[in-house]
Design a protein around this motif. Structure first.
Motif, short mmCIF file in Angstrom:
data_model
loop_
_atom_site.label_atom_id
_atom_site.label_comp_id
_atom_site.label_asym_id
_atom_site.label_seq_id
_atom_site.Cartn_x
_atom_site.Cartn_y
_atom_site.Cartn_z
N ARG A 46 -7.55 -9.39 -0.46
CA ARG A 46 -8.44 -8.32 -0.01
C ARG A 46 -8.76 -7.48 -1.23
NH1 ARG A 46 -4.09 -4.55 3.36
NH2 ARG A 46 -2.89 -3.93 1.54
N THR A 79 -9.29 -4.02 -3.19
CA THR A 79 -8.81 -2.64 -3.15
C THR A 79 -9.46 -1.87 -4.28
OG1 THR A 79 -6.92 -2.96 -4.64
CG2 THR A 79 -6.57 -3.47 -2.30
N ASP A 80 -9.21 -0.58 -4.36
CA ASP A 80 -9.76 0.23 -5.45
C ASP A 80 -9.25 -0.22 -6.81
OD1 ASP A 80 -11.12 1.74 -3.58
OD2 ASP A 80 -9.59 3.31 -3.49
N ASP A 84 -5.64 -7.49 -3.94
CA ASP A 84 -4.28 -7.65 -3.45
C ASP A 84 -4.21 -9.01 -2.78
OD1 ASP A 84 -3.38 -5.20 -4.29
OD2 ASP A 84 -3.30 -4.31 -2.29
N TRP A 127 1.39 -7.38 1.25
CA TRP A 127 0.24 -7.32 0.36
C TRP A 127 0.71 -6.75 -0.97
CZ3 TRP A 127 -4.29 -9.50 1.35
CH2 TRP A 127 -4.68 -9.71 2.66
N SER A 133 -0.27 -6.72 -5.54
CA SER A 133 -1.26 -7.06 -6.57
C SER A 133 -1.05 -8.51 -6.99
CB SER A 133 -1.10 -6.15 -7.78
OG SER A 133 0.09 -6.46 -8.48
#
Length: 152
Positions: A31, A33-34, A38, A130, A132
């Motif tokens: 997904r 992410t900012d 992840d 989840w 990195s």
């Protein structure tokens, strides 16, 4: 004695070394992410190691479809957009139910997760997390999978 060793090499050891690898399919679920991507890791049922959802090919399904089915059963990925072509492969040695070890080549399909479920078939048997991509690479054992994770 030499003929017995030679016979054992030709009839037992050499064929074991040359046997073809079995194939599994895996979904590398991610997904946005900012801070980047992840990835979703799950624990294996036997040893509790961190892995990606994976399993054997399923008759009547393509590799990416079977990988997505594994992601549902093992990790609760209800909906995802999965690439039809593997982004890479990695090898490992799997201990089979009969105790024997088999070389496995795992085809990895990239899947962007759209929807998750808290209830799924193997929820009681696994943890999911989840993390990195870099953390995931440090959590899994297989060097080839570590390379794939670091490349995304």
């Amino acid at each position: 004695m030499t003929s017995a060793i030679s016979k054992a090499w030709e009839e037992v050891v050499r064929p074991m070394l040359l046997r073809p690898k079995r194939v599994q399919v895996a979904a590398l679920c991610f997904r946005e992410t900012d801070t980047g991507k992840d990835v979703l890791l799950i624990t294996s049922r036997g040893t509790g190691r961190w892995i990606v959802p994976k399993g054997w090919p399923i008759d009547g399904m393509g590799g990416s479809e079977a990988a997505l089915r594994e992601a549902w059963e093992e990790a609760g990925v209800r909906e995802a957009k999965i690439q039809p072509v593997p982004i890479g492969t990695y090898g490992y040695s799997k201990v089979l139910d009969n105790g024997a070890s088999a070389p496995i080549e795992t085809q990895v399909y990239l899947a962007r997760v759209c929807e998750m479920s808290d209830t799924y078939p193997e929820a009681p048997e696994r943890q999911r997390r989840w993390v990195s991509a870099e953390d995931a690479a440090n959590m899994v054992d297989e060097p080839g999978l570590q390379d794939i994770l670091r490349a995304i």
